[in-house]
Design an enzyme around this catalytic site. Structure first.
Site, PDB file in Angstrom:
ATOM      1  CE  LYS A   9      -5.283  -8.336  -2.141  1.00  0.00           C
ATOM      2  NZ  LYS A   9      -5.067  -7.857  -1.012  1.00  0.00           N
TER       3      LYS A   9
ATOM      4  CE  LYS B  63     -12.362  -2.810   0.347  1.00  0.00           C
ATOM      5  NZ  LYS B  63     -12.594  -3.946   1.203  1.00  0.00           N
TER       6      LYS B  63
ATOM      7  CE  LYS C  33      -4.492  -1.626   1.869  1.00  0.00           C
ATOM      8  NZ  LYS C  33      -5.470  -1.436   2.831  1.00  0.00           N
TER       9      LYS C  33
HETATM   10  P1  TYM Z   1     -10.212  -6.018   3.615  1.00  0.00           P
HETATM   11  O1  TYM Z   1     -11.386  -4.768   3.873  1.00  0.00           O
HETATM   12  O2  TYM Z   1      -9.253  -5.486   2.706  1.00  0.00           O
HETATM   13  O3  TYM Z   1     -11.003  -7.047   3.119  1.00  0.00           O
HETATM   14  C1  TYM Z   1     -12.006  -7.795   4.042  1.00  0.00           C
HETATM   15  C2  TYM Z   1     -11.911  -9.254   3.992  1.00  0.00           C
HETATM   16  O4  TYM Z   1     -11.902  -9.904   2.422  1.00  0.00           O
HETATM   17  C3  TYM Z   1     -10.621 -10.544   2.393  1.00  0.00           C
HETATM   18  N1  TYM Z   1     -10.272 -10.359   0.778  1.00  0.00           N
HETATM   19  C4  TYM Z   1     -10.079 -11.321   0.059  1.00  0.00           C
HETATM   20  N2  TYM Z   1     -10.147 -12.540   0.096  1.00  0.00           N
HETATM   21  C5  TYM Z   1     -10.101 -13.533  -1.005  1.00  0.00           C
HETATM   22  N3  TYM Z   1      -9.554 -12.908  -1.986  1.00  0.00           N
HETATM   23  C6  TYM Z   1      -9.268 -11.621  -2.132  1.00  0.00           C
HETATM   24  N4  TYM Z   1      -9.012 -11.045  -3.242  1.00  0.00           N
HETATM   25  C7  TYM Z   1      -9.649 -10.686  -1.070  1.00  0.00           C
HETATM   26  N5  TYM Z   1      -9.603  -9.340  -0.702  1.00  0.00           N
HETATM   27  C8  TYM Z   1     -10.015  -9.232   0.408  1.00  0.00           C
HETATM   28  C9  TYM Z   1      -9.903 -10.050   3.282  1.00  0.00           C
HETATM   29  O5  TYM Z   1      -8.583 -10.914   3.637  1.00  0.00           O
HETATM   30  C10 TYM Z   1     -10.419  -9.663   4.506  1.00  0.00           C
HETATM   31  O6  TYM Z   1     -10.827 -10.990   5.256  1.00  0.00           O
HETATM   32  N6  TYM Z   1      -7.322  -5.625   7.694  1.00  0.00           N
HETATM   33  C11 TYM Z   1      -8.514  -6.025   7.202  1.00  0.00           C
HETATM   34  C12 TYM Z   1      -9.815  -5.643   7.934  1.00  0.00           C
HETATM   35  C13 TYM Z   1      -9.755  -5.602   9.436  1.00  0.00           C
HETATM   36  C14 TYM Z   1      -9.960  -6.652  10.189  1.00  0.00           C
HETATM   37  C15 TYM Z   1      -9.795  -6.513  11.503  1.00  0.00           C
HETATM   38  C16 TYM Z   1     -10.155  -8.083   9.493  1.00  0.00           C
HETATM   39  C17 TYM Z   1      -9.455  -4.825  10.253  1.00  0.00           C
HETATM   40  N7  TYM Z   1      -9.431  -5.352  11.507  1.00  0.00           N
HETATM   41  C18 TYM Z   1      -9.776  -7.514  12.528  1.00  0.00           C
HETATM   42  C19 TYM Z   1     -10.333  -9.270  10.723  1.00  0.00           C
HETATM   43  C20 TYM Z   1      -9.926  -8.968  12.113  1.00  0.00           C
HETATM   44  C21 TYM Z   1      -8.732  -5.770   5.751  1.00  0.00           C
HETATM   45  O7  TYM Z   1      -8.062  -4.789   5.384  1.00  0.00           O
HETATM   46  O8  TYM Z   1      -9.709  -6.207   5.097  1.00  0.00           O
END
Ligand code: TYM
Length: 326
Positions: free
Chosen positions: A192, A195, A111
């Site tokens: 990957k 969004k 990032k």
């Molecule tokens: P975020 O918002 O980027 O994504 C949310 C969830 O979606 C999963 N994900 C994917 N899984 C499979 N293939 C993909 N291409 C893909 N893109 C995203 C992510 O692994 C995630 O589970 N840091 C986290 C948010 C967060 C969080 C937490 C998660 C903040 N605090 C505490 C669990 C527990 C994040 O940026 O997710």
């Protein structure tokens, strides 16, 4: 019941990668576990956000949580900024985390590379995520593969904290889907699905119309082999589509390969597009209704009360252990 916690950033409309990798699991796990799901809006500002859009996307994501089938009678749903203990715990965690540990995080490096100016919050991000998880005494955390390193950091933090101060925190474990833990871009199977991808054809958003979904899946890159095999090395684009199919249909990748033996890519893509549309359409219908309802606000209000109660207890345990107070 064991406790689970997870969150999604309101930094754009979730893609089928978010749904397959994490959110679909949120729904499946809520019967077996005591589940808490958070809209992590304070995580989203580690990169620039438009203030008005951020507020809208926060509410939209909460509506989507309900639309996919998270049941507020079974699970707690809340918005991170409604529970101040999360950011408060992040300070305590930062003061017990090495700078090197944070600098090693690949998500930070990725990032940071994409930003013109990197703020300190982007580096500190995992400390807030650790806080999210431990404040809810989560034993399990359903996430996609890209969060593995953050879960590992959380586990190391808990070990270090408990070694120093006694048995204060619960050590969590990640839960990853069998197929689709890392959904790849439809235009580039080496990167990957995200969004925030500038190329919109690379992802299917959960709010795309049936027409958009069908177009994007039919124009997904494949290969010149022309045969359906599940081979991530030799046919990564097809393997990605098979995983999407497997996850959403609850079939094994083997079953799908067998079903399409000798059929070529055309019919497979047509069926996959139909499957994705059939999964997303009912979600979208519920979403539209929820977004304009006051029910959503009531649910978030109740969720915040429950989440504050739980999070404040653990924060108090941490403060007491460290010696904060007098
Ligand atoms: P975020 O918002 O980027 O994504 C949310 C969830 O979606 C999963 N994900 C994917 N899984 C499979 N293939 C993909 N291409 C893909 N893109 C995203 C992510 O692994 C995630 O589970 N840091 C986290 C948010 C967060 C969080 C937490 C998660 C903040 N605090 C505490 C669990 C527990 C994040 O940026 O997710």
């Amino acid at each position: 019941k064991a406790r689970i916690f997870s969150g999604v950033q309101p930094s754009g409309t979730p893609t089928i990668g978010n749904y397959i990798g994490a959110m679909r699991g949120f729904v499946q796990l809520q019967d077996e576990y005591d589940a808490t799901y958070c809209v992590v809006n304070q995580h989203a500002i580690t990169v620039p956000q438009e203030p008005k859009r951020l507020k809208e996307m926060t509410r939209e994501l909460a509506a989507l949580y309900l639309a996919i089938g998270i049941d507020p009678n079974k699970s707690t749903i809340f918005v991170q900024s409604d529970v101040p203990a999360h950011t408060q715990s992040a300070w305590l965690i930062l003061c017990h985390t090495g700078l090197g540990e944070l600098e090693r995080m690949t998500q930070y490096k990725d990032k940071a590379q994409k930003q013109e100016a990197v703020n300190a919050g982007l580096l500190a991000y995992p400390a807030l995520m650790v806080g999210d998880i431990i404040l809810h005494d989560a034993a399990y955390v359903p996430v996609g593969d890209d969060q593995r390193q953050h879960i590992e950091l959380t586990r190391n933090f808990v070990d270090r904290f408990n070694n120093r101060y006694g048995d204060v925190l619960v050590k969590p474990e990640g839960i990853y889907p069998k197929a689709g833990a890392r959904v790849m871009s439809l235009q580039d199977p080496m990167s990957k699905m995200s969004k925030s991808d500038a190329n919109e054809r690379g992802f299917v958003s959960m709010l795309d119309t049936p027409n958009q979904i069908t177009k994007k899946i039919k124009s997904a890159v494949t290969d010149s082999i022309g045969e359906i095999n599940y081979d991530k090395e030799a046919q990564p684009a097809i393997a990605n589509l098979i995983e999407i199919y497997a996850n959403l249909s609850d079939k094994s990748t083997d079953d799908i390969v067998q079903a399409y033996a000798g059929k070529g890519y055309g019919p497979f893509k047509t069926d996959l597009a139909e499957l994705v549309v059939s999964v997303l359409e009912p979600i979208q219908t519920r979403y539209e209704k929820l977004l304009s309802s006051s029910e959503l606000d009531d649910i978030l209000h109740d969720g915040a009360i429950k989440a504050n109660e739980q999070a404040n207890q653990v924060l108090a345990r941490m403060n007491k252990a460290i010696g904060i107070g007098y």
